[in-house]
Design an enzyme around this catalytic site. Structure first.
Site, PDB file in Angstrom:
ATOM      1  N   ASN A  56      35.386  48.169  47.021  1.00  0.00           N
ATOM      2  CA  ASN A  56      35.002  46.866  46.468  1.00  0.00           C
ATOM      3  C   ASN A  56      34.156  47.021  45.218  1.00  0.00           C
ATOM      4  OD1 ASN A  56      32.118  45.448  46.661  1.00  0.00           O
ATOM      5  ND2 ASN A  56      32.188  47.004  48.272  1.00  0.00           N
ATOM      6  N   PHE A  60      27.807  41.420  43.624  1.00  0.00           N
ATOM      7  CA  PHE A  60      26.858  40.382  44.091  1.00  0.00           C
ATOM      8  C   PHE A  60      27.331  38.963  43.741  1.00  0.00           C
ATOM      9  CE2 PHE A  60      22.895  43.391  43.696  1.00  0.00           C
ATOM     10  CZ  PHE A  60      23.360  44.126  44.762  1.00  0.00           C
ATOM     11  N   SER A  81      23.670  49.161  45.365  1.00  0.00           N
ATOM     12  CA  SER A  81      25.059  48.760  45.131  1.00  0.00           C
ATOM     13  C   SER A  81      25.547  49.428  43.846  1.00  0.00           C
ATOM     14  CB  SER A  81      25.154  47.239  44.982  1.00  0.00           C
ATOM     15  OG  SER A  81      26.412  46.927  44.413  1.00  0.00           O
ATOM     16  N   ASN A  90      27.898  48.273  42.038  1.00  0.00           N
ATOM     17  CA  ASN A  90      28.667  47.293  41.270  1.00  0.00           C
ATOM     18  C   ASN A  90      27.853  46.413  40.331  1.00  0.00           C
ATOM     19  OD1 ASN A  90      31.085  48.165  42.482  1.00  0.00           O
ATOM     20  ND2 ASN A  90      30.502  47.058  44.335  1.00  0.00           N
ATOM     21  N   THR A  91      26.551  46.672  40.230  1.00  0.00           N
ATOM     22  CA  THR A  91      25.732  46.001  39.225  1.00  0.00           C
ATOM     23  C   THR A  91      25.226  47.112  38.314  1.00  0.00           C
ATOM     24  OG1 THR A  91      25.072  44.246  40.738  1.00  0.00           O
ATOM     25  CG2 THR A  91      23.621  44.629  38.858  1.00  0.00           C
ATOM     26  N   LYS A  99      17.426  49.856  51.194  1.00  0.00           N
ATOM     27  CA  LYS A  99      18.796  50.325  51.446  1.00  0.00           C
ATOM     28  C   LYS A  99      19.195  51.308  50.361  1.00  0.00           C
ATOM     29  CE  LYS A  99      23.474  48.795  52.487  1.00  0.00           C
ATOM     30  NZ  LYS A  99      24.309  47.669  52.908  1.00  0.00           N
ATOM     31  N   ASN A 129      24.741  52.588  51.628  1.00  0.00           N
ATOM     32  CA  ASN A 129      25.650  51.668  50.947  1.00  0.00           C
ATOM     33  C   ASN A 129      27.004  52.383  50.712  1.00  0.00           C
ATOM     34  OD1 ASN A 129      26.536  49.415  49.324  1.00  0.00           O
ATOM     35  ND2 ASN A 129      24.394  49.008  48.884  1.00  0.00           N
TER      36      ASN A 129
HETATM   37  C1  LIG Z   1      33.316  43.885  50.395  1.00  0.00           C
HETATM   38  C2  LIG Z   1      31.969  44.504  50.582  1.00  0.00           C
HETATM   39  C3  LIG Z   1      30.853  43.880  50.061  1.00  0.00           C
HETATM   40  C4  LIG Z   1      29.581  44.445  50.238  1.00  0.00           C
HETATM   41  N1  LIG Z   1      28.500  43.796  49.735  1.00  0.00           N
HETATM   42  C5  LIG Z   1      27.263  44.296  49.956  1.00  0.00           C
HETATM   43  C6  LIG Z   1      26.112  43.598  49.513  1.00  0.00           C
HETATM   44  O1  LIG Z   1      26.200  42.515  48.941  1.00  0.00           O
HETATM   45  N2  LIG Z   1      24.905  44.157  49.746  1.00  0.00           N
HETATM   46  C7  LIG Z   1      24.757  45.350  50.400  1.00  0.00           C
HETATM   47  O2  LIG Z   1      23.622  45.799  50.604  1.00  0.00           O
HETATM   48  N3  LIG Z   1      25.833  46.032  50.845  1.00  0.00           N
HETATM   49  C8  LIG Z   1      27.075  45.529  50.653  1.00  0.00           C
HETATM   50  N4  LIG Z   1      28.158  46.204  51.122  1.00  0.00           N
HETATM   51  C9  LIG Z   1      27.963  47.514  51.784  1.00  0.00           C
HETATM   52  C10 LIG Z   1      27.945  47.407  53.297  1.00  0.00           C
HETATM   53  O3  LIG Z   1      26.880  46.628  53.764  1.00  0.00           O
HETATM   54  C11 LIG Z   1      27.828  48.823  53.925  1.00  0.00           C
HETATM   55  O4  LIG Z   1      26.600  49.406  53.543  1.00  0.00           O
HETATM   56  C12 LIG Z   1      28.973  49.745  53.478  1.00  0.00           C
HETATM   57  O5  LIG Z   1      30.173  49.032  53.370  1.00  0.00           O
HETATM   58  C13 LIG Z   1      29.167  50.891  54.475  1.00  0.00           C
HETATM   59  O6  LIG Z   1      29.445  50.417  55.775  1.00  0.00           O
HETATM   60  P1  LIG Z   1      30.943  50.234  56.349  1.00  0.00           P
HETATM   61  O7  LIG Z   1      31.668  51.533  56.086  1.00  0.00           O
HETATM   62  O8  LIG Z   1      30.781  49.911  57.797  1.00  0.00           O
HETATM   63  O9  LIG Z   1      31.555  49.122  55.579  1.00  0.00           O
HETATM   64  C14 LIG Z   1      29.437  45.673  50.960  1.00  0.00           C
HETATM   65  C15 LIG Z   1      30.572  46.291  51.490  1.00  0.00           C
HETATM   66  C16 LIG Z   1      31.824  45.725  51.326  1.00  0.00           C
HETATM   67  C17 LIG Z   1      33.027  46.410  51.926  1.00  0.00           C
END
Ligand SMILES: Cc1cc2nc3c(=O)[nH]c(=O)nc-3n(C[C@H](O)[C@H](O)[C@H](O)COP(=O)(O)O)c2cc1C
Length: 358
Positions: free
Chosen positions: A123, A127, A188, A190-191, A221, A250
């Protein structure tokens, strides 16, 4: 009760959702979740089916009871719209956000991809969210809820790194009386420039501000893309600056993990499992009895969740594998944990936390 509602089996739903573009599928799933709020019999049916608690899973963290240790990772409920349906999905807690001060659209689409062969997601959302005022209204409307809520905060894309502290300060102020913990997200990918804030100076400054403004626990985090030594140093700085916990990790920008990866955005799900575990383990060894640790990244089974707990996690979070396995996964993790704890002779999860280091 199983039969009449077998239509709702996740495999059926997945076939439909996977035909849709990923972000559309997310919106459709979100709409379905929101509509269930108005259908109490369905909500109660799924809560009875999916929500697992047991004396061995209960713990009190941040002066708050957690009835099971499996929470929803940040980013699924960016605006706090699904807060009251998460126990129906089996989660013991939820983390909303990342919320920024002002609303913002995020990066251009397409920005969400399924890496199906890898059971992973990539992804580059950036934000996308409706901003602090919208989320505040949601929190006020939802009122008291019977499971813990984390509020994950971040800076707006257009806020320069020099002014980033102002964004976090504003969000601490707005949300200081809401939820059960807050999370500073500087990890993140992505910023642009956000991860550069993962440094001693910024961490000291942001916790100083946060601690002055709110009594709520504040967690940091972190990203998975650093050496164990750097991650440990960073977490120690945070704990000394007043952090009440660390969430690791993350998404990753290690595109060498698969030939299917795009060269932008963050990868999560199965491809992240071991990377996230290895970094978490290194942090756990140093810090499990010094602060509260939450492990997230590719958790896809009770065994994986248990591995994180033994490495020092008090709580775990799941996001991506939900897309591939549905909410059955959350029930399976909790049921599996009860068995794994029992098999190892533990009466409560607390005894198992950090067992690798005892
Ligand atoms: C589509 C998407 C959007 C995410 N947006 C955020 C976010 O806004 N803030 C954040 O701290 N982590 C965000 N994450 C990260 C997740 O909270 C998590 O840390 C990461 O995906 C690893 O866990 P997972 O493998 O179970 O997905 C996002 C992940 C995905 C897939």
């Amino acid at each position: 009760m199983e039969r009449p509602l077998s239509f709702f089996s996740y495999n059926t739903l997945k076939k439909i959702l996977f035909k849709l573009e990923p972000e559309t599928a997310h919106s459709v799933a979100g709409m379905a979740l929101k509509s269930v709020v108005y259908m109490p019999p369905i909500l109660n049916y799924f809560k009875r089916k999916n929500f697992i608690t047991h004396p061995s899973l209960k713990q009190t963290i941040f002066n708050t009871p957690f009835l099971n240790p499996v929470g929803l990772g940040a980013g699924f409920d960016k605006n706090g719209e699904y807060i009251n349906v998460m126990s129906m999905m089996g989660f013991g807690f939820t983390e909303i956000g990342t919320v920024t001060p002002k609303p913002q659209e995020g990066n251009p689409r397409p920005r969400l991809f399924r890496l199906i062969e890898d059971n992973s997601i990539q992804n580059a959302m950036g934000f996308n969210n409706y901003g602090n005022e919208y989320m505040l209204k949601k929190l006020i409307k939802v009122g008291n809820i019977d499971y813990p809520i984390g509020i994950n905060i971040g800076k707006n894309k257009l806020t320069s790194e020099e002014n980033a502290l102002d964004d976090y300060e504003m969000l601490f102020e707005v949300f200081k009386d809401f939820g059960n913990y807050m999370v500073i997200n500087i990890s993140s990918p992505n910023t642009v420039g956000l991860r550069d804030l993962q440094n001693e100076k910024f961490i000291n400054a942001v916790f100083k501000i946060g601690k002055r403004i709110t009594n709520k626990p504040i967690l940091l985090k972190i990203a998975p893309d650093m050496s164990p030594e750097d991650a440990i140093d960073l977490c120690k700085v945070a704990v000394e600056a007043g952090a009440d916990g660390i969430i690791a990790t993350n998404t990753t920008i290690d595109y060498s993990l698969t030939s299917n990866a795009k060269d932008f955005g963050g990868i999560s799900g199965a491809l992240l499992t071991d990377k996230s575990y290895q970094l978490f383990k290194a942090i756990g060894k140093e810090l499990y009895n010094k602060t509260t640790l939450i492990s997230v990244g590719g958790i896809d089974s009770p065994e994986e969740a248990y591995r994180r707990i033994k490495a020092g996690a008090s709580l775990v979070q799941v996001y991506s594998m939900l897309v591939y396995k549905g909410t059955d996964l959350i029930r399976e993790i909790n049921e599996g944990l009860i068995e794994l704890l029992k098999k190892d002779g533990y009466t409560t999860i607390t005894e198992a936390i950090g067992a690798d280091w005892k």
